[in-house]
Design an enzyme around this catalytic site. Structure first.
Site, PDB file in Angstrom:
ATOM      1  N   CYS A   1      12.331  -0.674   5.421  1.00 42.93           N
ATOM      2  CA  CYS A   1      12.978  -1.407   6.505  1.00 42.93           C
ATOM      3  C   CYS A   1      12.351  -0.958   7.818  1.00 42.93           C
ATOM      4  CB  CYS A   1      14.474  -1.101   6.502  1.00 42.93           C
ATOM      5  SG  CYS A   1      15.291  -1.682   8.000  1.00 42.93           S
TER       6      CYS A   1
ATOM      7  N   HIS B   1      -9.824  -1.752 -10.284  1.00 42.46           N
ATOM      8  CA  HIS B   1     -10.305  -2.418  -9.061  1.00 42.46           C
ATOM      9  C   HIS B   1     -11.679  -1.857  -8.703  1.00 42.46           C
ATOM     10  CE1 HIS B   1     -10.561  -3.735  -4.891  1.00 42.46           C
ATOM     11  NE2 HIS B   1      -9.499  -4.496  -5.081  1.00 42.46           N
TER      12      HIS B   1
ATOM     13  N   GLU C   1     -11.616  -3.537   4.926  1.00 43.98           N
ATOM     14  CA  GLU C   1     -11.667  -3.474   3.463  1.00 43.98           C
ATOM     15  C   GLU C   1     -12.447  -4.658   2.923  1.00 43.98           C
ATOM     16  OE1 GLU C   1      -8.001  -3.326   1.300  1.00 43.98           O
ATOM     17  OE2 GLU C   1      -7.136  -1.795   2.609  1.00 43.98           O
TER      18      GLU C   1
ATOM     19  N   GLU D   1      -1.739  -2.937   6.155  1.00 43.22           N
ATOM     20  CA  GLU D   1      -1.334  -4.323   5.927  1.00 43.22           C
ATOM     21  C   GLU D   1       0.164  -4.557   6.154  1.00 43.22           C
ATOM     22  OE1 GLU D   1      -2.859  -5.503   2.076  1.00 43.22           O
ATOM     23  OE2 GLU D   1      -4.854  -5.822   2.927  1.00 43.22           O
TER      24      GLU D   1
ATOM     25  N   CYS E   1      18.922  -4.703  10.225  1.00 37.01           N
ATOM     26  CA  CYS E   1      18.020  -5.760  10.702  1.00 37.01           C
ATOM     27  C   CYS E   1      18.818  -6.941  11.249  1.00 37.01           C
ATOM     28  CB  CYS E   1      17.068  -6.189   9.587  1.00 37.01           C
ATOM     29  SG  CYS E   1      15.799  -4.948   9.251  1.00 37.01           S
TER      30      CYS E   1
HETATM   31  C1  GAL Z   1      -5.544  -4.427  -0.039  1.00 42.88           C
HETATM   32  C2  GAL Z   1      -4.846  -3.099   0.166  1.00 42.88           C
HETATM   33  C3  GAL Z   1      -5.548  -1.980  -0.581  1.00 42.88           C
HETATM   34  C4  GAL Z   1      -5.833  -2.403  -1.994  1.00 42.88           C
HETATM   35  C5  GAL Z   1      -6.622  -3.680  -1.978  1.00 42.88           C
HETATM   36  C6  GAL Z   1      -6.982  -4.188  -3.357  1.00 42.88           C
HETATM   37  O1  GAL Z   1      -4.701  -5.483   0.282  1.00 42.88           O
HETATM   38  O2  GAL Z   1      -4.809  -2.769   1.528  1.00 42.88           O
HETATM   39  O3  GAL Z   1      -4.725  -0.836  -0.570  1.00 42.88           O
HETATM   40  O4  GAL Z   1      -4.642  -2.556  -2.688  1.00 42.88           O
HETATM   41  O5  GAL Z   1      -5.879  -4.684  -1.359  1.00 42.88           O
HETATM   42  O6  GAL Z   1      -7.709  -5.391  -3.297  1.00 42.88           O
HETATM   43 ZN    ZN Z   2      16.295  -3.619   7.412  1.00 41.90          ZN
END
Ligand code: GAL
Ligand code: ZN
Length: 660
Positions: A84, A341, A290, A119, A129
């Site tokens: 939150c 990944h 990223e 993000e 909230c």
């Molecule tokens: C992003 C995130 C990363 C990882 C990545 C995988 O959205 O910030 O931590 O999860 O995706 O694609």
């Molecule tokens: Zn909240």
């Protein structure tokens, strides 16, 4: 890292429980060691605040930090990005850990920049909230409930609020159709997230005032209006995961290109997001925070990037104004959901992999592009993609019931022909300054906030060319319809009255027939789908008319001379072939600067970066075949190879060249 040509690492995201295993008990020794090692090797650190993933002890001790969903269910501890933003306990703990980090590493030689959380996204509907929302509303409506009731049109269905406490955030088990409420809630979620960001920043700004901060965005992520974040951040950064090689099957993928997954379409859509990121700070270079060195693990199908595609994808970001190429992730996690990944270093644990070699190649390429750092994309053209407009469009019930009205895709469809022509293009909000542009494209400008029509008017008056489409000027900033004829405050500027809008079933088509000798120099017929608006040309002249149905012969494309400029209105959703012809004609007419004045084969684009004196042309081949481009009589230095180029040159499959 040195072998890969990586000189910067982002560290510490989601590491809260390792830094603070129990409340008030801190362990920085592991981070000290990594920071020191990196500093000794001349590698810099973008240090993250760990707040995007919280320790279990925190949720256990302070249950108020757990999010409540829109259907009023309290979530259990788990996953990430799940706290939150309002909860005082969370803010308190965040303040402590961020302060500790800043105090410990304030003068560490590796510290380059702060990476705030990760993000930001989502929303919380908890009691705290709700209270914060009501406070936000009181401030917005001068503590006057009548003002709110009027703005939200609450008398409809007897929804008038008689006490502030009756107001609740939108919910599937409560109110979900009061558009004024929904849009204010979304505005509040953005503001509250920024308020939380400010809490995160406070100790960092105090202790490390000279260390720049960023947070990683997600392109066109619909949940937050990124424009509002800009003043809090020193640098914009984002995470880009295009779905390469999807060959038309983009089901469930984050970047659908109208059902066409050809790589140059995916590239153009990705470039659209790069354009937003660059435009957020008025053209200042951004960071590709990223990208995956190989595959992600959340697309529908994880095809390997074909040889060269990693380099092409990385330099696409640079071409559009990124000054960095970074990766998620350096080394694969051994367990849990991201163990498969992509990473620079695979489980095999060595540099002897194809992926590592591709990454190392990008590293060595970037070293040759130092001159580009700080240069921008000299855009004379802008597309308006506006978050609040999107929210209002998505919420509207009509002209198609609950069907995706494709606002984002429509903006991308208008961007695509400009991108293929190599026209530097910004992607802005309707509040941006228009004065540096010569062409502004505003697809589906459904919501017109106060002052916007006037500013567009003076843009055109002063010689600008404006392109608007169907479904514009329908509501004001409160999501209340304009009275007196659509497109509301744009009516005079566009010289039309849009009386009705016809919606087509997915398989239905109409046609647009160009008028003879129109000033665009375009002839023939084009296919229409989805939306056809029925217009009256007032001061505008007609460039094309409908082919069929009861509105056959009525205007489908108009232009209005206004002051020194011109405002076009496209009344229907039209096929790509038309948009290509249309924008080619406008670009010609305005003599807009192209990255390279050459005929490029389909799938090859040229993009431009410049500091106003020197120009750098990126030639990018998004096809799997060799291509030839004619550079004409001019001679260039190709920066990645050091060779001199001119005349007809060859591009390998997925090749990229940077010409100086
Ligand atoms: C992003 C995130 C990363 C990882 C990545 C995988 O959205 O910030 O931590 O999860 O995706 O694609
Ligand atoms: Zn909240």
């Amino acid at each position: 890292m040195k072998l890969a040509g990586c000189n910067t690492m982002t560290l510490g995201i989601f590491s809260w429980v390792t830094l603070e295993p129990r409340e008030g008990e801190f362990n920085f020794s592991w981070l000290d060691r990594i920071m020191d090692d990196l500093a000794r090797s001349g590698i810099f650190v973008i240090l993250a605040t760990p707040t995007a993933g919280k320790p279990a002890w925190l949720a256990q001790k302070y249950p108020e930090v757990l999010r409540v969903t829109a259907d009023r269910r309290k979530r259990l501890h788990g996953l990430r990005h799940n706290h939150c933003y309002t909860a005082p306990a969370y803010r308190k703990c965040v303040g402590i850990i961020n302060r500790k980090l800043a105090e410990r590493y304030r003068s560490h030689p590796a510290l380059l920049m702060w990476h705030i959380s990760n993000e930001y996204g989502g929303e919380c509907h908890c009691r705290l909230c709700q209270e914060a929302f009501r406070t936000w509303l009181r401030r917005k409506y001068d503590n006057n409930l009548d003002n709110l009731n009027r703005a939200w049109w609450t008398a409809f269905w007897s929804h008038t609020y008689t006490e502030w406490e009756q107001i609740e955030s939108p919910s599937p088990i409560g109110e979900s159709l009061l558009h004024g409420l929904t849009i204010d809630w979304k505005r509040f979620v953005t503001d509250q997230t920024i308020d939380f960001l400010r809490t995160e920043l406070a100790p960092l700004r105090e202790i490390t005032p000279d260390v720049p901060v960023t947070t990683n965005f997600m392109g066109t992520y619909p949940g937050l209006n990124y424009w509002k974040f800009v003043e809090q951040l020193d640098v914009i950064s984002w995470d880009s995961y295009p779905c390469w090689h999807s060959n038309g099957d983009t089901t469930g993928c984050g970047h659908p290109s109208d059902g066409e997954g050809r790589d140059w379409k995916v590239a153009a859509d990705t470039a659209f997001s790069h354009g937003i990121m660059r435009s957020l700070k008025g053209g200042k270079p951004f960071m590709l925070m990223e990208s995956t060195p190989s595959v992600s693990n959340w697309h529908p199908v994880h095809k390997l990037k074909r040889p060269g595609m990693h380099r092409l994808s990385s330099l696409l970001a640079v071409a559009h104004g990124s000054d960095t190429v970074q990766y998620f992730q350096w080394r694969k996690s051994r367990g849990s959901s991201e163990k498969l990944h992509g990473a620079v270093v695979d489980h095999t644990g060595s540099e002897h992999t194809r992926i590592f070699r591709e990454v190392a190649r990008v590293g060595s390429d970037l070293r040759k592009l130092d001159d580009l750092v700080g240069t921008t994309v000299p855009a004379e053209t802008a597309i308006i993609y506006d978050w609040e407009n999107r929210w209002a469009i998505d919420d509207a019930m009509g002209p198609v019931y609950k069907r995706n009205k494709k606002y984002e895709q429509t903006c991308k469809n208008h961007h695509y022909p400009l991108w293929t022509l190599g026209i530097p293009t910004d992607v802005i909000s309707m509040d941006c300054d228009f004065s540096s542009y010569r062409l502004i494209v505003a697809p589906m400008l459904y919501m017109i906030r106060e002052g916007v029509a006037e500013r567009l008017g003076s843009f055109v008056e002063q010689g600008g060319v404006l392109v608007c489409t169907y479904w514009s000027g329908i509501v004001d900033q409160n999501d209340l319809c304009f009275l007196g004829g659509f497109p509301g405050p744009l009516r005079k500027l566009l010289g039309i009255w849009a009386e009705e809008i016809d919606a087509l079933y997915p398989q239905e088509r109409n046609g647009l027939i160009m008028e003879a000798n129109n000033d665009l120099g375009i002839t023939g017929e084009y296919e229409l789908r989805d939306f056809c608006e029925i217009l009256h040309a007032e001061s505008a002249h007609v460039l094309a008319r409908y082919k069929g149905d009861f509105y056959k012969g009525e205007p489908a494309l108009t232009a209005n001379n206004y002051g020194g400029g011109k405002a076009y209105y496209l009344a229907a959703r039209v096929e790509e072939r038309f948009l290509k012809d249309f924008y080619a004609s406008l670009v010609d007419g305005l003599s807009l600067r192209r990255a390279l004045a050459a005929d490029l084969p389909e799938g090859v684009t040229a993009q431009l970066r410049s500091d106003g004196h020197r120009s750098y042309i990126f030639l990018l081949n998004f096809t799997q075949s060799p291509q030839v481009v004619d550079l004409g009589g001019r001679k260039y230095v190709e920066m990645l190879s050091g060779s001199k180029l001119g005349g007809r040159i060859d591009l390998e499959p997925f090749d990229v060249k940077v010409l100086s």
